[in-house]
Design a protein around this motif. Structure first.
Motif, mmCIF file in Angstrom:
data_model
loop_
_atom_site.group_PDB
_atom_site.id
_atom_site.type_symbol
_atom_site.label_atom_id
_atom_site.label_comp_id
_atom_site.label_asym_id
_atom_site.label_seq_id
_atom_site.Cartn_x
_atom_site.Cartn_y
_atom_site.Cartn_z
ATOM 1 N N ARG A 277 0.840 -1.208 0.000
ATOM 2 C CA ARG A 277 0.000 0.000 0.000
ATOM 3 C C ARG A 277 0.873 1.256 0.000
ATOM 4 O O ARG A 277 0.615 2.207 -0.725
ATOM 5 N N ARG A 278 1.904 1.228 0.824
ATOM 6 C CA ARG A 278 2.765 2.425 0.884
ATOM 7 C C ARG A 278 3.444 2.697 -0.456
ATOM 8 O O ARG A 278 3.568 3.843 -0.871
ATOM 9 N N LEU A 279 3.927 1.653 -1.123
ATOM 10 C CA LEU A 279 4.632 1.879 -2.396
ATOM 11 C C LEU A 279 3.649 2.247 -3.504
ATOM 12 O O LEU A 279 4.022 2.948 -4.459
ATOM 13 N N THR A 280 2.400 1.783 -3.401
ATOM 14 C CA THR A 280 1.404 2.202 -4.388
ATOM 15 C C THR A 280 1.289 3.726 -4.388
ATOM 16 O O THR A 280 1.131 4.357 -5.435
ATOM 17 N N LEU A 281 1.409 4.319 -3.202
ATOM 18 C CA LEU A 281 1.361 5.784 -3.112
ATOM 19 C C LEU A 281 2.522 6.420 -3.870
ATOM 20 O O LEU A 281 2.448 7.572 -4.300
ATOM 21 N N GLU A 282 3.613 5.670 -4.012
ATOM 22 C CA GLU A 282 4.765 6.164 -4.779
ATOM 23 C C GLU A 282 4.675 5.737 -6.243
ATOM 24 O O GLU A 282 5.605 5.977 -7.016
ATOM 25 N N GLY A 283 3.600 5.052 -6.592
ATOM 26 C CA GLY A 283 3.461 4.574 -7.965
ATOM 27 C C GLY A 283 4.364 3.394 -8.286
ATOM 28 O O GLY A 283 4.720 3.173 -9.455
ATOM 29 N N LEU A 284 4.726 2.636 -7.269
ATOM 30 C CA LEU A 284 5.734 1.592 -7.451
ATOM 31 C C LEU A 284 5.179 0.257 -6.966
ATOM 32 O O LEU A 284 4.525 0.187 -5.929
ATOM 33 N N ALA A 285 5.464 -0.787 -7.726
ATOM 34 C CA ALA A 285 5.028 -2.129 -7.326
ATOM 35 C C ALA A 285 6.007 -2.729 -6.323
ATOM 36 O O ALA A 285 7.195 -2.394 -6.318
ATOM 37 N N LEU A 286 5.491 -3.603 -5.467
ATOM 38 C CA LEU A 286 6.336 -4.405 -4.586
ATOM 39 C C LEU A 286 5.868 -5.840 -4.752
ATOM 40 O O LEU A 286 4.744 -6.190 -4.393
ATOM 41 N N THR A 287 6.734 -6.685 -5.301
ATOM 42 C CA THR A 287 6.336 -8.035 -5.703
ATOM 43 C C THR A 287 7.021 -9.086 -4.853
ATOM 44 O O THR A 287 8.265 -9.125 -4.798
ATOM 45 N N PRO A 288 6.245 -9.969 -4.186
ATOM 46 C CA PRO A 288 6.862 -11.075 -3.449
ATOM 47 C C PRO A 288 7.447 -12.077 -4.426
ATOM 48 O O PRO A 288 6.793 -12.436 -5.420
ATOM 49 N N ILE A 289 8.686 -12.487 -4.189
ATOM 50 C CA ILE A 289 9.361 -13.393 -5.128
ATOM 51 C C ILE A 289 9.896 -14.640 -4.458
ATOM 52 O O ILE A 289 10.532 -15.468 -5.100
ATOM 53 N N GLY A 290 9.659 -14.803 -3.151
ATOM 54 C CA GLY A 290 10.143 -15.999 -2.473
ATOM 55 C C GLY A 290 10.085 -15.821 -0.974
ATOM 56 O O GLY A 290 9.493 -14.856 -0.468
ATOM 57 N N THR A 291 10.683 -16.768 -0.283
ATOM 58 C CA THR A 291 10.674 -16.719 1.176
ATOM 59 C C THR A 291 12.059 -17.036 1.722
ATOM 60 O O THR A 291 12.852 -17.744 1.097
ATOM 61 N N VAL A 292 12.308 -16.498 2.897
ATOM 62 C CA VAL A 292 13.550 -16.778 3.611
ATOM 63 C C VAL A 292 13.351 -18.057 4.412
ATOM 64 O O VAL A 292 12.266 -18.279 4.971
ATOM 65 N N CYS A 293 14.370 -18.920 4.426
ATOM 66 C CA CYS A 293 14.262 -20.150 5.202
ATOM 67 C C CYS A 293 15.566 -20.368 5.965
ATOM 68 O O CYS A 293 16.563 -19.692 5.726
ATOM 69 N N SER A 294 15.540 -21.260 6.891
ATOM 70 C CA SER A 294 16.777 -21.555 7.610
ATOM 71 C C SER A 294 17.717 -22.298 6.666
ATOM 72 O O SER A 294 17.310 -22.771 5.602
ATOM 73 N N GLY A 295 18.956 -22.384 7.053
ATOM 74 C CA GLY A 295 19.951 -23.021 6.197
ATOM 75 C C GLY A 295 20.752 -21.986 5.446
ATOM 76 O O GLY A 295 21.043 -20.902 5.972
ATOM 77 N N SER A 296 21.118 -22.343 4.202
ATOM 78 C CA SER A 296 21.893 -21.390 3.399
ATOM 79 C C SER A 296 21.614 -21.635 1.926
ATOM 80 O O SER A 296 21.046 -22.662 1.548
ATOM 81 N N GLY A 297 22.002 -20.707 1.092
ATOM 82 C CA GLY A 297 21.872 -20.864 -0.348
ATOM 83 C C GLY A 297 20.463 -20.613 -0.833
ATOM 84 O O GLY A 297 19.542 -20.329 -0.060
#
Lengths: 317, 317
Positions: A277-297
């Protein structure tokens, strides 16, 4: 030939900064004097752009000026800092006055748009290169860093990806229509300062995408001691990227291409809606592209040997 | 080949700054975060040193590292600011590990000697050049500027003159004995930070001598709206200068040679004795070389067409 002092005076003596600029003494002495606001921390970074390495030497001069500042401002954006001041070093092969005028106009325009006062610099002779130091301010504890991502966080990117690498590819093919959206993305990237300010109290970690999404994601994961699962089909591809490069190269540009200067952030899943919502006010998209998980890589993506851009031995985007 | 990140990590990850360094977040994120001390102004400057222009490409690596930082610190010295932090940009043709180790050792040693914390930087590929941004602190109203010289003031210089140009001339003749005092002056100049701090409440104006005494004096005179009468026979010539260059060239090096990095100050005549006493405590001479007068320009010296060093069309020293 014009002297160094004349060139600097002609093109880089900005209008006297206003009283709010925090510049008690500007360009013209051994140092500038700045007045940091009480209680704030100073965020500082420097980036050097070299002709033929970071930008084409024959790019429009105003784009070179804009771009040299933009890549440094992008670091302030990634910290959620407010841009205040900059210093600029230009190394030039010779003093082409009209080139300098174009370069200065691109640089000054972005200074103005970002509220950044140019407070000093120098000019030297040699292979074309521009170094820009930026200084911003942020309250203690408010800065976003690379090290705060936690398992369970959502990974999200501002804007669209692959435009930098796509624009470069077009430029290398001889495309010179500067209204082409990909060329614009490559030559005149927009530092996401407003997004950084808007999201700094929601994000757990952030970085700007300069080396390529995968390479910069790895920086965050390493600093945070976590891993990530990407959903490549979710990547927001820059407009025109598929049409210009084809499906596979477009996807590769979005994953591994440098020079996008979007922000990659991690944030708790429950904060994603508010952040969008906040970035919409700036005219900018915010797109979820994944998730953080434990471990590495990084999992979920066939790396295919691809890595982000590095100087000295890194793969090219 | 080592990657950019490996090279930076190997040579430029300094020891974690101490609690007094004012570095809440150091090297390794998008920006460093600094904690300026309340009530002080920030003095900032950047200088770029290009191989073949500002230093010989085949100079010892540690001298190149030292010198690149020294020329920037010299600007803080001229303002009477206390050095706190620096950022460094290195542009390199390739990654010679032993060269980098030498370069870093020279740079770090001067960081330590001057109380300056290295808080960031970048590394790029291209013609060898080093840009250093320095940040120091000074109380409001305490900084020395170029614009405060008044008619009747004494002009004085720290240390000795002509060593920079003399050392360069020797280097160009093939002299490689680094213990020669002139080569030391040229390759590893000492920024006069202690002198700047000691004299800032006595001096009315100051500048560091990087372009040559006459050129830098003219900067002060122009900024202050005054003229000056020099007493050339009073100039303190660097040790070994006459013997190495001969009488006339020595005098010319002292007047017009660049790269001395001494301070030129104006101060009321009655403050000269106290100023000299203070610098004696630092083991440094302060020599009166003329007086400020109303009007403009410099008298008392046959300029003989000589001017200080400028890039782009200026005369060489």
């Amino acid at each position: 030939m014009a002297s160094e002092f004349e060139l600097i005076a002609r093109h880089f003596t900005p209008a006297a900064p206003g009283p709010d600029a925090g510049v008690p003494l500007g360009v013209g002495d051994d140092c500038a004097l700045l007045a940091p606001r009480p209680g704030l921390q100073l965020a500082v970074s420097v980036d050097t752009s070299v002709a033929g390495v970071h930008f084409p030497a024959d790019a429009p001069a105003d784009a070179i000026g804009h771009r040299a500042l933009a890549v440094s401002l992008s670091d302030l954006a990634a910290m959620g800092a407010e841009s205040r001041w900059c210093l600029m070093s230009v190394t030039l092969e010779d003093d082409n006055d009209s080139w300098m005028a174009g370069f200065a106009s691109g640089f000054h325009a972005l200074c103005q748009a970002s509220g950044t006062a140019l407070v000093g610099g120098d000019m030297t002779r040699g292979q074309l290169a521009i170094g820009v130091t930026v200084m911003g301010e942020v309250a203690p504890g408010q800065a976003m860093t690379r090290s705060g991502a936690r398992a369970g966080d959502v990974l999200a990117v501002t804007g669209a990806l692959g435009g930098g690498a796509g624009g470069l590819a077009l430029w290398q093919r001889g495309e010179r229509d500067l209204t082409h959206p990909l060329l614009g993305r490559y030559l005149k990237p927009t530092p996401r300062l407003a997004a950084g300010l808007a999201l700094r109290d929601l994000a757990t970690a952030a970085i700007d995408i300069s080396d390529g999404l995968l390479a910069d994601l790895e920086h965050v994961l390493t600093a945070s001691g976590v891993g990530a699962r990407l959903e490549p089909e979710a990547l927001p591809l820059a407009r025109g990227l598929r049409e210009s490069l084809g499906e596979k190269a477009a996807w590769r540009a979005a994953l591994c291409g440098g020079d996008d200067y979007e922000l990659l952030l991690s944030l708790p899943g429950e904060a994603l809606g508010e952040a969008q919502r906040r970035l919409t006010l700036e005219g900018l998209a915010l797109t979820p592209i994944g998730t953080v998980c434990s471990g590495s890589g990084v999992s979920g993506v066939d790396l295919d040997g691809a890595r982000g851009w590095q100087h000295f031995g890194g793969g090219e985007p």
